[in-house]
Design a protein around this motif. Sequence first.
Motif, PDB file in Angstrom:
ATOM      1  N   GLY A  38      23.269   2.508 -24.537  1.00  0.00           N
ATOM      2  CA  GLY A  38      21.958   1.355 -24.742  1.00  0.00           C
ATOM      3  C   GLY A  38      21.875   0.336 -23.667  1.00  0.00           C
ATOM      4  O   GLY A  38      22.679   0.807 -22.826  1.00  0.00           O
ATOM      5  N   SER A  39      21.146  -0.725 -23.813  1.00  0.00           N
ATOM      6  CA  SER A  39      21.037  -1.691 -22.780  1.00  0.00           C
ATOM      7  C   SER A  39      22.302  -2.472 -22.713  1.00  0.00           C
ATOM      8  O   SER A  39      22.407  -3.132 -21.580  1.00  0.00           O
ATOM      9  CB  SER A  39      19.570  -2.427 -23.112  1.00  0.00           C
ATOM     10  N   SER A  40      22.803  -2.705 -23.832  1.00  0.00           N
ATOM     11  CA  SER A  40      24.126  -3.538 -23.747  1.00  0.00           C
ATOM     12  C   SER A  40      25.155  -3.348 -22.671  1.00  0.00           C
ATOM     13  O   SER A  40      25.436  -4.277 -21.757  1.00  0.00           O
ATOM     14  CB  SER A  40      24.723  -3.662 -25.169  1.00  0.00           C
ATOM     15  N   ASP A  64      27.936   8.961 -28.618  1.00  0.00           N
ATOM     16  CA  ASP A  64      26.991   9.824 -29.669  1.00  0.00           C
ATOM     17  C   ASP A  64      25.830  10.496 -28.680  1.00  0.00           C
ATOM     18  O   ASP A  64      26.105  10.255 -27.458  1.00  0.00           O
ATOM     19  CB  ASP A  64      26.291   8.747 -30.453  1.00  0.00           C
ATOM     20  N   TYR A  77      21.665  10.942 -23.675  1.00  0.00           N
ATOM     21  CA  TYR A  77      22.838   9.856 -23.490  1.00  0.00           C
ATOM     22  C   TYR A  77      23.648  10.396 -22.387  1.00  0.00           C
ATOM     23  O   TYR A  77      24.179   9.664 -21.628  1.00  0.00           O
ATOM     24  CB  TYR A  77      23.668   9.553 -24.471  1.00  0.00           C
ATOM     25  N   GLY A 127      28.235  -1.098 -28.856  1.00  0.00           N
ATOM     26  CA  GLY A 127      27.484  -1.975 -28.640  1.00  0.00           C
ATOM     27  C   GLY A 127      26.910  -2.220 -30.331  1.00  0.00           C
ATOM     28  O   GLY A 127      27.789  -1.759 -31.382  1.00  0.00           O
ATOM     29  N   ILE A 128      25.856  -2.942 -30.781  1.00  0.00           N
ATOM     30  CA  ILE A 128      25.704  -3.038 -32.126  1.00  0.00           C
ATOM     31  C   ILE A 128      24.284  -2.843 -32.336  1.00  0.00           C
ATOM     32  O   ILE A 128      23.239  -3.621 -31.571  1.00  0.00           O
ATOM     33  CB  ILE A 128      26.208  -4.479 -32.914  1.00  0.00           C
ATOM     34  N   HIS A 133      24.288  -1.140 -37.051  1.00  0.00           N
ATOM     35  CA  HIS A 133      24.946   0.233 -36.934  1.00  0.00           C
ATOM     36  C   HIS A 133      25.855   0.300 -35.484  1.00  0.00           C
ATOM     37  O   HIS A 133      25.868  -0.534 -34.479  1.00  0.00           O
ATOM     38  CB  HIS A 133      23.987   1.307 -36.884  1.00  0.00           C
ATOM     39  N   ALA A 135      27.678   3.114 -32.989  1.00  0.00           N
ATOM     40  CA  ALA A 135      27.333   4.313 -32.350  1.00  0.00           C
ATOM     41  C   ALA A 135      26.013   4.679 -33.211  1.00  0.00           C
ATOM     42  O   ALA A 135      24.988   3.892 -33.311  1.00  0.00           O
ATOM     43  CB  ALA A 135      28.368   5.405 -32.697  1.00  0.00           C
ATOM     44  N   PHE A 136      26.120   5.840 -34.123  1.00  0.00           N
ATOM     45  CA  PHE A 136      24.745   6.120 -34.798  1.00  0.00           C
ATOM     46  C   PHE A 136      25.081   5.964 -36.284  1.00  0.00           C
ATOM     47  O   PHE A 136      24.679   6.730 -37.109  1.00  0.00           O
ATOM     48  CB  PHE A 136      24.076   7.269 -34.379  1.00  0.00           C
ATOM     49  N   THR A 156      16.165   2.304 -36.364  1.00  0.00           N
ATOM     50  CA  THR A 156      16.760   2.558 -35.134  1.00  0.00           C
ATOM     51  C   THR A 156      15.966   3.320 -34.150  1.00  0.00           C
ATOM     52  O   THR A 156      15.749   3.016 -32.930  1.00  0.00           O
ATOM     53  CB  THR A 156      18.232   3.377 -35.566  1.00  0.00           C
ATOM     54  N   ASN A 160      15.085   2.191 -30.585  1.00  0.00           N
ATOM     55  CA  ASN A 160      15.097   2.913 -29.355  1.00  0.00           C
ATOM     56  C   ASN A 160      13.901   3.741 -28.485  1.00  0.00           C
ATOM     57  O   ASN A 160      13.824   4.276 -27.934  1.00  0.00           O
ATOM     58  CB  ASN A 160      16.073   4.096 -29.885  1.00  0.00           C
ATOM     59  N   ARG A 162      11.563   2.140 -27.307  1.00  0.00           N
ATOM     60  CA  ARG A 162      11.250   1.479 -25.797  1.00  0.00           C
ATOM     61  C   ARG A 162      11.806   2.361 -24.774  1.00  0.00           C
ATOM     62  O   ARG A 162      11.333   2.227 -23.583  1.00  0.00           O
ATOM     63  CB  ARG A 162      11.970   0.011 -25.776  1.00  0.00           C
ATOM     64  N   TYR A 163      12.663   3.440 -25.131  1.00  0.00           N
ATOM     65  CA  TYR A 163      13.000   4.370 -23.868  1.00  0.00           C
ATOM     66  C   TYR A 163      12.159   5.540 -23.665  1.00  0.00           C
ATOM     67  O   TYR A 163      12.430   6.204 -22.919  1.00  0.00           O
ATOM     68  CB  TYR A 163      14.554   4.749 -24.176  1.00  0.00           C
ATOM     69  N   LYS A 197      20.111  -9.714 -31.983  1.00  0.00           N
ATOM     70  CA  LYS A 197      21.482  -9.162 -32.561  1.00  0.00           C
ATOM     71  C   LYS A 197      22.266 -10.355 -33.522  1.00  0.00           C
ATOM     72  O   LYS A 197      23.265  -9.962 -33.996  1.00  0.00           O
ATOM     73  CB  LYS A 197      22.282  -8.830 -31.482  1.00  0.00           C
TER      74      LYS A 197
END
Length: 249
Positions: A38-40, A64, A77, A127-128, A133, A135-136, A156, A160, A162-163, A197
Motif C-alpha cells: 500500500g502507499s502508507s 497478503d 504485492y 496499514g489500515i 480492513h 491486510a485484506f 477496497t 486500490n 488507483r494502482y 483514514k
Amino acid sequence: MLKLVLANDEKEISQKAYEIMEQEINSKDDVTLGLATGSSPEGIYELFRTKKPKTNHVTTVNLDEYLGLEGTHPKSYRHFMNEKLFNHLPFKETFVPDGAHPISGEEAAKEYDAILNDHPVDLQLLGIGENGHIAFNEPGASFDAGTNVTDLTESTINANSRYFKTKDEVPTQAVTMGIASILKAKKILLIASGEKKAKAIKELIELAPTETMPATALKNHPDVTIVVDKKAASLLNEKQLKQYSKMSS
Ligand code: GLP
C-alpha cells in the motif's frame, strides 16, 4: 493495549515507524518482520533504501497477495516489495503469499500458515483500509482465522483501483493472513495518514472489538503502537488524544 503516537505529517510517520523497526532489527540476531504493502509504508521503505540498516539476519513475511497475480506481475504485492525493498537490501529470506499457486489459493493459504509457524513475527507493520480492513481482512472477517482466501469489498477494490489502469483489472480476491495470524505477532505497528483514514482511526479507538470493524481486533493484543498524522487523528477528541498518547510515554 493501544498506544497512539502523533506525527505532523506522512514524512514524520515514516521516520517514527522506521525508528521503531530499526530498533527491533538491532535488538537480536534473528528477527522476523511482518511487512505490508500500500502507499502508507512507502516512505518507510524509502528510509530503508537510503539508510541501509543491516538486514542479513532479518526474515520478512508479508501480509497478503492478490489472487491470480504471479509474483512477476507489475501490480502484484511480491513485485511491489521487490521494487521498494527486497531488491535493495540483503534479507535472510522474504515471504509473500503465492497468489498464483498451481493448486489453489486455499493451498497457498495452508502453505503460508506453515511458513508463519516456522517464523513467528517479532514486529508486524500494518496499514489500515478506509473501511477498517487490515491486510485484506474485510468487515465481517472472523477474528479466529488463519491465512485464507477472501473476497475484496467494493470499497477496497475502488480504493486500490488507483494502482491499476481500470477498475476492472483489480483482482476481486486475495490470499491474506487472517486476524488470528496477525495477532500472533509479538508487537504490532499500525500507520495511518490523511483524512481518508480519520473515520477508521476514530472507530478503532472508540469501538469495542467487533468483527464488523476488523482493526478493532488489535484491542485484543498487548502491544500495539499506532502512528498517525494530524489528519488521520482529526476525528479524535482531546480526551482520547490525551488518554491514548499518554500510554506511549
Ligand atoms: C490494501 C492492503 C492493506 C493496506 C491497505 C491500505 O488493501 N491489503 O494491507 O493497509 O490497502 O492501503 P494504503 O496504505 O495504500 O492506504
